[in-house]
Design an enzyme around this catalytic site. Structure first.
Site, PDB file in Angstrom:
ATOM      1  CG  HIS A   1      -3.556  -3.643   2.956  1.00 50.24           C
ATOM      2  ND1 HIS A   1      -2.659  -3.227   3.912  1.00 50.24           N
ATOM      3  CD2 HIS A   1      -4.094  -2.513   2.436  1.00 50.24           C
ATOM      4  CE1 HIS A   1      -2.662  -1.905   3.986  1.00 50.24           C
ATOM      5  NE2 HIS A   1      -3.525  -1.447   3.098  1.00 50.24           N
TER       6      HIS A   1
ATOM      7  CB  CYS B   1      -0.980  -0.040   1.172  1.00 47.32           C
ATOM      8  SG  CYS B   1      -2.349   1.137   1.021  1.00 47.32           S
TER       9      CYS B   1
ATOM     10  CD  GLU C   1      -1.299  -6.468   5.011  1.00 47.19           C
ATOM     11  OE1 GLU C   1      -1.587  -5.345   5.466  1.00 47.19           O
ATOM     12  OE2 GLU C   1      -0.865  -6.632   3.850  1.00 47.19           O
TER      13      GLU C   1
END
Length: 545
Positions: free
Chosen positions: A507, A383, A509
């Protein structure tokens, strides 16, 4: 007397906590769910937060930890990340229930005349609204787990406790299981465990009309059996319904701990079968974590919140997962983005710049990206980490004052606000949120990592790369390797010819799993290994979109 409601075959487990917050209710809820999944049950799960916020989007991450984003764009508490990692599911906005949103909906209904002039009250109107959210979130599952944030007795949580009590009465106690998690401290001066705070917490719960079926006792170190017996007596449960849970070196050991404990017969009875849970996946994960590893990989996390690791919880979990599957020891070095220097960057094998907002520390993150480009250090940008890589490349490509609209207004802003975000900079729930597709350039590093060219990732941003400056950005050493399907938004950039320099506006993750690490994190760990022989093509990728 209010009649029981027919909720099909769904069973409900309510997880509450006492003594202090952060005692491990989220991990407990997720671990119980993992055991029931291992028995073949379908699971849904929900977090109820008594905050008067509408969502978690504007909460301070230094205080509350990361804002976890669901696939449908809800900004939520970090416990939903625990749910997804433990249960390998993708939750939705129905799994996040905050007081602020409920109260806002009630007030909107009152203003619209839906209560036909009746007095609107916490009981029954708010408690019924909570129960409706539970019903909606539980549809289609064998077992629905509901966690209540904070501790029982908090003023703002009383409506939720009452709603849980009423709900258990409505569905019948055979369909509602109450789990209470308490903390027992160890007093060093007197060298003894003190159960009085936990006893008081149990008394509070019973005073609100809920008698727990299971009590989880958290301690920093193993406590004597006498503590277990005392907790059972004051909690009004059999000794076998109390599980002592001292700290462990990996939270992923907890599902197996529960499956091997005296709680399993209680769970079996509750769901109505004696099927033994198949815990081999969890055993394999723990074995992978504990296997002998000699190679160390040092990843520098360039960040501005250094006093609360929960701020970057999903990033850390994704790194750990990738390291386990690579068979290396992960050492995370926290590099203060406000004071970062080349000397700091030189101490690690790879760099990661996570997402974030605001100008504080951004120049340190740009410096990290520049260092990676100049010294061919593996780099993963997430990001804001993509935007700082683009800024660093543009400055190297001739735009000495390249920056972002978020930090400075100039004629060289290579990152600018998305058209539909103008004027929304200070409002909640208005970012580009949730799942969005991306089209990857064939044979790019991104496409090789994902093993495909059409992917979906979760997003949380309002700024994008200004493609009017692509010539200067590419001159600085990076190229665009993925865009939105219409080509308007830059989703991935990478540095051709480098060992591993890649960044995404998304994102990733949030979609990494302990048993299936995300390829972008796997790629970083692989490339950061000393004398890494080749660019990575991980076998463990996110589930097909």
């Amino acid at each position: 007397m209010e009649a029981k409601i027919d909720m099909g075959k769904t069973k409900y487990i309510f997880v509450t906590g006492g003594v202090l917050s952060g005692v491990g209710k989220g991990i407990t809820a997720a671990s119980i769910g993992a055991v029931l999944q291992a028995k073949g049950k379908s699971l849904s799960i929900q977090k109820c937060d008594p905050y008067l916020n509408v969502d978690a989007g504007l909460l301070n991450p230094a205080e509350h930890g990361e804002c976890f984003v669901t696939k449908d764009g809800a900004e939520t508490d970090l416990d939903l990340g625990h749910y997804e990692r433990f249960l390998d599911i993708e939750v939705t906005q129905q799994s996040a229930t905050l007081s602020g949103r409920l109260l806002k909906e009630l007030i909107d209904d009152e203003r619209a005349g839906k209560f036909e002039g009746k007095t609107v009250q916490l009981v029954p109107h708010l408690t019924r609204a909570i129960q409706r959210k539970i019903e909606l979130a539980s549809e289609g599952s064998d077992v629905h787990i509901v966690e209540l944030g904070g501790t029982v007795g908090d003023y703002e949580g009383l409506s939720f406790v009452e709603a849980f009590r009423e709900f258990g009465r409505r569905v019948g106690r055979e369909n509602a299981l109450f789990v209470h998690v308490v903390y027992v401290p160890y007093i060093g001066t007197s060298k003894e465990f003190k159960s009085k705070p936990a006893q008081n917490a149990l008394s509070d719960l019973r005073g609100f009309g809920i008698v727990p079926d299971i009590i989880i006792v958290r301690t920093d170190s193993p406590a004597p059996e006498s503590i277990k017996r005392k907790i059972a007596m004051f909690g009004g449960v059999p000794d076998d319904a109390v599980l002592m849970m001292p700290n462990v070196d990996s939270v992923f050991k907890i599902p197996e701990r529960i499956a091997e404990s005296t709680l399993l017969p209680i769970l079996n009875h509750f769901v109505g079968d004696e099927v033994a849970p198949d815990m081999r996946r969890w055993q394999g994960l723990v074995s992978m974590q504990e296997s002998d590893k000699s190679e160390v990989v040092r990843i520098g996390l360039v960040a501005k919140y250094l006093d609360n690791e929960d701020t970057y919880l999903s990033v850390l979990e994704a790194l750990k997962s990738a390291a386990w599957h690579e068979g290396v020891v992960l050492e995370t070095t926290w590099i203060n983005a406000e004071t970062a220097t080349d000397e700091d960057f030189a101490t690690v094998d790879g760099l990661l710049v996570p997402g974030g907002f605001g100008v504080r520390g951004v120049e340190g993150k740009v410096a990290a990206a520049r260092y990676a480009l100049e010294h061919d250090v593996p780099y993963l940008g997430i990001c804001l980490g993509l935007q700082t890589l683009v800024i660093a490349a543009a400055r190297r490509g001739g735009l000495g004052h390249a920056n972002s609209d978020e930090f400075e207004k100039s004629g060289q802003n290579v990152v600018y606000i998305m058209e539909d975000q103008v004027g929304k900079e200070s409002t909640g729930g208005t970012l580009r949120l949730g799942d969005y597709p991306a089209q990857l350039v064939p044979d790019s590093l991104a496409a090789r990592l994902y093993d495909g060219t059409t992917i979906v990732e979760r997003h949380r941003h309002r700024y994008e790369v200004n493609q009017a400056f692509l010539e200067q950005i590419e001159k600085g050493g990076i190229v665009v390797s993925g865009t939105s399907p219409d080509g308007r938004l830059v989703e991935f950039v990478e540095a051709p010819g480098k060992r591993y320099i890649i960044a995404t506006q998304a994102h990733p993750e949030f979609r990494s799993r302990p048993m299936r690490p995300h390829p972008l994190f796997g790629g970083l760990i692989h490339a950061a290994r000393p004398r890494s022989p080749h660019l990575p093509t991980p076998d463990n990728r996110p589930a097909a979109n």
